[in-house]
Enzyme design. Structure first.
Site, PDB file in Angstrom:
ATOM      1  N   GLY A  58      15.926  22.325 -16.940  1.00 13.64           N
ATOM      2  CA  GLY A  58      16.971  22.835 -17.829  1.00 13.64           C
ATOM      3  C   GLY A  58      16.605  24.137 -18.531  1.00 13.64           C
ATOM      4  O   GLY A  58      17.426  24.739 -19.215  1.00 13.64           O
ATOM      5  N   ARG A  59      15.372  24.597 -18.355  1.00 15.72           N
ATOM      6  CA  ARG A  59      14.919  25.768 -19.129  1.00 15.72           C
ATOM      7  C   ARG A  59      15.663  27.040 -18.716  1.00 15.72           C
ATOM      8  O   ARG A  59      15.983  27.868 -19.571  1.00 15.72           O
ATOM      9  CB  ARG A  59      13.405  25.947 -18.982  1.00 15.72           C
ATOM     10  N   ASP A  83      20.124  34.037 -12.700  1.00 16.21           N
ATOM     11  CA  ASP A  83      19.006  34.827 -12.154  1.00 16.21           C
ATOM     12  C   ASP A  83      19.502  35.624 -10.958  1.00 16.21           C
ATOM     13  O   ASP A  83      20.653  35.471 -10.521  1.00 16.21           O
ATOM     14  CB  ASP A  83      17.789  33.950 -11.794  1.00 16.21           C
ATOM     15  N   LYS A  96      15.988  37.082 -15.105  1.00 13.31           N
ATOM     16  CA  LYS A  96      15.060  36.004 -15.504  1.00 13.31           C
ATOM     17  C   LYS A  96      13.677  36.271 -14.938  1.00 13.31           C
ATOM     18  O   LYS A  96      13.549  36.777 -13.825  1.00 13.31           O
ATOM     19  CB  LYS A  96      15.591  34.675 -14.960  1.00 13.31           C
ATOM     20  N   GLU A 137       3.300   2.077   2.200  1.00 11.66           N
ATOM     21  CA  GLU A 137       3.929   2.412   3.480  1.00 11.66           C
ATOM     22  C   GLU A 137       5.372   1.881   3.509  1.00 11.66           C
ATOM     23  O   GLU A 137       5.667   0.819   2.973  1.00 11.66           O
ATOM     24  CB  GLU A 137       3.126   1.829   4.642  1.00 11.66           C
ATOM     25  N   HIS A 142      19.394  26.240  -1.698  1.00 11.49           N
ATOM     26  CA  HIS A 142      18.875  27.209  -2.664  1.00 11.49           C
ATOM     27  C   HIS A 142      18.934  28.627  -2.094  1.00 11.49           C
ATOM     28  O   HIS A 142      19.217  29.581  -2.817  1.00 11.49           O
ATOM     29  CB  HIS A 142      17.447  26.819  -3.037  1.00 11.49           C
ATOM     30  N   ARG A 193      13.276  25.194  -2.842  1.00 11.78           N
ATOM     31  CA  ARG A 193      12.824  26.366  -3.607  1.00 11.78           C
ATOM     32  C   ARG A 193      11.572  27.000  -3.011  1.00 11.78           C
ATOM     33  O   ARG A 193      11.240  28.124  -3.336  1.00 11.78           O
ATOM     34  CB  ARG A 193      12.608  25.995  -5.077  1.00 11.78           C
ATOM     35  N   GLN A 194      10.877  26.275  -2.136  1.00 15.10           N
ATOM     36  CA  GLN A 194       9.699  26.864  -1.473  1.00 15.10           C
ATOM     37  C   GLN A 194      10.155  27.407  -0.123  1.00 15.10           C
ATOM     38  O   GLN A 194       9.850  26.851   0.931  1.00 15.10           O
ATOM     39  CB  GLN A 194       8.599  25.814  -1.322  1.00 15.10           C
ATOM     40  N   ASN A 247       0.818  -1.225   0.000  1.00 16.73           N
ATOM     41  CA  ASN A 247       0.000   0.000   0.000  1.00 16.73           C
ATOM     42  C   ASN A 247       0.850   1.273   0.000  1.00 16.73           C
ATOM     43  O   ASN A 247       0.327   2.367   0.150  1.00 16.73           O
ATOM     44  CB  ASN A 247      -0.950   0.016   1.198  1.00 16.73           C
TER      45      ASN A 247
END
Ligand code: R5P
Length: 325
Positions: free
Chosen positions: A235-236, A178, A201, A47, A138, A104-105, A45
């Site tokens: 990769g953008r 960036d 960016k 776990e 980050h 990143r958050q 399941n």
């Protein structure tokens, strides 16, 4: 003298999740240690279960996990492994998360958003972690999300070594893709004695993983551009940056990044003609099908092993970086 005398000897315990076994084995080999055999399984399941095959009582334990896809599963496995260590009386538990999950958050960009990087730190704490070790966060302020020591390591010495003999500072420009990487790129530019350029960016907050380049600050014409980033996901960011640099007269583009997340379509678009070379580390596993001839993957295990050694011996992690950041 009353009481019980102890020898004061410490015991290093290395355990690893299932996400990137070769990295854990290389770290253990560098340290001249063995990984504690662990029975880790996933039930039908979904776990996860983990049990150590030998005692970890009183140990200084390091739980290695690489947060590759499926990231939530590997994060949960690491939390369960921390819990098992805590309940088995490990004396100190260090999370080794070379690529910090959800980094990143790290702030609320808009109302009603989560700060998931903080949530991850809280989860590590709740599971029983005493300290965290990670590479190229980050945002450095993520260190403050965890109420305890965070050893923030830098891959720059490893990556720099690869470039130091192949790039001519007189025709080089170090480029931040960036605004978020400017400080790190600035250190690279100092180390290499080359000027810095910055790309403006933009992302549409309503469309994930899409990137547009607005302008380049700094002179890149006639120069080989070294793009430095903490991570490459789709990769953008890198490809858009490389296209813009070439359109502005760059004669070459090489890329250095720490974490090769390489979600689709990264490996396809990074092979574009506008990029001469990509150099990354193996903080995350990179399967054969995601490698190509102009990609170089540098081993990160020696850096992690040295940091683990310093923590275990109560030495200095800072001294490893010679004031690098
Ligand atoms: C952004 O702030 C990061 O440093 C990376 O540049 C970005 O997350 C990479 O994502 P992608 O490769 O999907 O553009």
């Amino acid at each position: 003298m009353s009481g019980i005398e102890t020898t004061g000897s410490k015991r290093l315990v290395l355990v690893s999740g299932r996400a990137h076994p070769s990295l854990a084995n290389e770290i253990a080999a560098e340290l001249g240690a063995d990984l504690v055999p662990t029975d880790a399984r996933t039930f039908a399941n979904g776990e996860i279960y983990a049990r150590y095959d030998e005692s970890v009582r009183g140990s200084d334990a390091f739980v290695i996990q690489s947060h590759t896809s499926p990231i939530n599963e590997w994060l949960m496995e690491q939390l369960i492994m921390i819990d098992a260590l805590k309940r088995a009386s490990a004396k100190r538990i260090t999370v080794v998360a070379p690529f910090y999950p959800y980094a990143r958050q790290d702030k609320k960009g808009r109302g009603r958003e989560p700060i998931s990087a903080r949530l991850v730190a809280d989860l590590f704490k709740a599971a029983g972690a005493d300290r965290i070790m990670s590479i190229d966060l980050h945002a450095a302020q993520i260190q403050g999300f965890f109420d305890g020591p965070v050893d923030h390591l830098f891959a720059m010495p490893v990556l720099l070594e690869e470039f130091k003999n192949s790039l001519d500072p007189s025709t080089l420009a170090v480029v931040s893709p960036d605004m978020g990487r400017v400080r790190v790129a600035d250190i690279w530019s100092d180390k290499l004695g080359a000027p810095l350029a910055i790309i403006h960016k933009r992302r549409d907050p309503l469309v994930p993983n899409q990137v547009s380049v607005h302008e380049i600050v700094g002179d890149v014409s006639g120069r080989v551009c070294l793009l430095v980033d903490d991570l490459i996901d789709t990769g953008r960011t890198i490809v858009k940056a490389a296209e813009a640099l070439k359109a502005n007269g760059a004669i070459g583009v090489v890329v250095a990044a720490t974490h090769a997340v390489f979600s689709d379509p990264a490996t396809e678009i990074l092979q574009s003609d506008v990029i001469d070379r990509v150099v990354v580390t193996d903080t995350l596993p990179i399967p054969e099908e995601k490698r190509w001839d102009r990609l170089t993957v540098l081993p990160i295990a020696p850096l992690l092993a040295r940091a683990i050694h310093e923590v275990f011996e109560d030495g200095s992690v800072t001294s490893m970086f010679d004031g690098a950041a």
